[in-house]
Design a protein around this motif. Structure first.
Motif, PDB file in Angstrom:
ATOM      1  N   SER A 149     -10.837  12.664  15.239  1.00 21.07           N
ATOM      2  CA  SER A 149     -11.950  12.647  16.340  1.00 21.07           C
ATOM      3  C   SER A 149     -11.278  13.466  17.573  1.00 21.07           C
ATOM      4  N   LEU A 150     -10.182  13.228  18.086  1.00 28.77           N
ATOM      5  CA  LEU A 150      -9.417  14.111  19.042  1.00 28.77           C
ATOM      6  C   LEU A 150      -8.841  15.234  18.602  1.00 28.77           C
ATOM      7  N   ASP A 151      -8.592  15.556  17.383  1.00 23.26           N
ATOM      8  CA  ASP A 151      -7.905  16.534  16.995  1.00 23.26           C
ATOM      9  C   ASP A 151      -6.837  16.948  17.674  1.00 23.26           C
ATOM     10  N   ILE A 152      -5.992  15.659  17.641  1.00 27.50           N
ATOM     11  CA  ILE A 152      -4.627  15.775  18.088  1.00 27.50           C
ATOM     12  C   ILE A 152      -3.513  16.044  16.836  1.00 27.50           C
ATOM     13  N   GLN A 153      -2.612  16.546  16.976  1.00 25.32           N
ATOM     14  CA  GLN A 153      -1.495  16.869  16.056  1.00 25.32           C
ATOM     15  C   GLN A 153       0.073  16.231  16.743  1.00 25.32           C
ATOM     16  N   ASN A 154       0.953  16.291  15.940  1.00 25.85           N
ATOM     17  CA  ASN A 154       2.135  15.674  16.073  1.00 25.85           C
ATOM     18  C   ASN A 154       2.352  14.506  16.898  1.00 25.85           C
ATOM     19  N   VAL A 155       1.760  13.532  15.965  1.00 26.70           N
ATOM     20  CA  VAL A 155       1.866  12.085  16.273  1.00 26.70           C
ATOM     21  C   VAL A 155       2.445  10.969  15.597  1.00 26.70           C
ATOM     22  N   CYS A 156       3.185  10.153  16.182  1.00 30.19           N
ATOM     23  CA  CYS A 156       4.233   9.162  15.389  1.00 30.19           C
ATOM     24  C   CYS A 156       2.781   7.679  15.426  1.00 30.19           C
ATOM     25  N   VAL A 166       3.192  -0.523   6.954  1.00 27.36           N
ATOM     26  CA  VAL A 166       3.605   0.754   6.865  1.00 27.36           C
ATOM     27  C   VAL A 166       4.310   1.267   5.530  1.00 27.36           C
ATOM     28  N   TYR A 167       4.845   0.332   4.725  1.00 23.64           N
ATOM     29  CA  TYR A 167       5.571   0.582   3.278  1.00 23.64           C
ATOM     30  C   TYR A 167       4.174   1.089   2.578  1.00 23.64           C
ATOM     31  N   GLU A 168       3.307   0.146   2.508  1.00 20.67           N
ATOM     32  CA  GLU A 168       2.166   0.766   1.519  1.00 20.67           C
ATOM     33  C   GLU A 168       1.488   1.933   1.822  1.00 20.67           C
ATOM     34  N   ALA A 169       1.104   2.107   3.187  1.00 17.60           N
ATOM     35  CA  ALA A 169       0.440   3.292   3.936  1.00 17.60           C
ATOM     36  C   ALA A 169       1.370   4.556   3.242  1.00 17.60           C
ATOM     37  N   ASN A 170       2.818   4.484   3.227  1.00 20.17           N
ATOM     38  CA  ASN A 170       3.479   5.508   2.838  1.00 20.17           C
ATOM     39  C   ASN A 170       3.720   5.494   1.121  1.00 20.17           C
ATOM     40  N   CYS A 171       2.988   4.525   0.773  1.00 20.25           N
ATOM     41  CA  CYS A 171       3.339   4.634  -0.876  1.00 20.25           C
ATOM     42  C   CYS A 171       2.705   5.598  -1.671  1.00 20.25           C
ATOM     43  N   THR A 172       3.322   6.137  -2.511  1.00 20.28           N
ATOM     44  CA  THR A 172       2.599   7.158  -3.281  1.00 20.28           C
ATOM     45  C   THR A 172       1.871   6.584  -4.697  1.00 20.28           C
ATOM     46  N   THR A 180       3.013  11.044  11.261  1.00 12.27           N
ATOM     47  CA  THR A 180       3.697  10.036  10.596  1.00 12.27           C
ATOM     48  C   THR A 180       3.544   8.566  10.882  1.00 12.27           C
ATOM     49  N   ILE A 181       3.535   7.712   9.833  1.00 10.23           N
ATOM     50  CA  ILE A 181       3.385   6.374   9.943  1.00 10.23           C
ATOM     51  C   ILE A 181       4.674   5.633   9.841  1.00 10.23           C
TER      52      ILE A 181
END
Length: 238
Positions: free
Chosen positions: A143-150, A159-165, A190-191
């Motif tokens: 909604s904020l259209d923000i990039q480059n966020v950790c 965190v593991y599951e969010a990154n799981c392929t 990144t998460i």
């Protein structure tokens, strides 16, 4: 040679770190068996392996803080070197099957940019609430259209599951699919995992979300309910 003797003989040839993982998997299998017998609940294979290795990591961290000098050193929240950092957290009570989520967005100078909290009416686990917090944070960034966020969470499993392929067999696979679909539309996000001591503001917001009846979102100006925790984080940077 009996099975027990064979296991002991083979264990003598394993590296210590491999032996530790083997023992954790055996313990997790035994615990899962008891849960099936007495509670009728069973973990999937990915959940079982992930949870036992997470417990092992947490145990190793606690074992590595044996001296008083080490115990006094607690990780502190730090702003990103560039871009933004969005800390998220969740609150959950198993006997009530509900929870709360919250998050705070700050820039590379530690300045407040946005925050939110929400109540979760129906929740099955703390990990599910943490994943809901991650999904809400991605929605905020969109909604904020923000990039480059950790994005940082203190729940290593989430965190593991969010990154799981390969998430199709996960208990929260549908939720992870939502997260990755939203994530793919954002740039430079990144998460990551962060210690709980670095997540105080998000923890406060999650607790407020648990008690709330409606969600709240703030932009540019921090609400009074988190001013003290924000100031504490900034004071530690000096």
């Amino acid at each position: 040679m009996s099975f027990k003797e064979w296991m002991l003989e083979r264990a003598q040839h394993l590296k210590p770190e491999t032996f530790e993982k083997l023992m954790m998997i055996i313990w997790a299998l035994w615990k899962n068996r008891n849960n099936v017998l007495w509670e009728g609940k069973a973990q999937s294979v990915p959940d079982l392996v992930l949870s036992c290795f997470t417990w092992l990591t947490e145990f190793q961290k606690s074992r590595g803080t044996g001296t008083s000098t080490q115990r006094s050193v607690r990780p502190k929240w730090k702003p990103p070197t560039q871009g933004f950092k969005l800390n998220v957290d969740a609150a959950f009570l198993p006997n009530q099957h509900q929870g709360g989520i919250g998050g705070v967005l700050r820039d590379s100078t530690g300045q407040f940019k946005a925050a939110f909290f929400q109540h979760v009416d129906h929740a099955a686990s703390p990990k599910q609430c943490e994943l809901l917090a991650i999904r809400a944070s991605l929605d905020l960034l969109s909604s904020l259209d923000i990039q480059n966020v950790c994005i940082e969470s203190d729940c290593m499993e989430a965190v593991y599951e969010a990154n799981c392929t390969n998430y199709a067999l996960l208990a929260n696979g549908g939720l992870v699919d939502d997260i990755q679909a939203m994530w793919s539309r954002l740039q430079g996000v990144t998460i990551c995992h962060t210690p709980r001591t670095c997540n105080a503001v998000a923890h406060r917001l999650a607790a407020l979300g648990f008690e709330a009846t409606i969600g709240e979102v703030w932009f540019d100006y921090a609400p009074p309910c988190i001013i003290d925790v924000l100031q504490h984080d900034c004071a530690q940077l000096l």
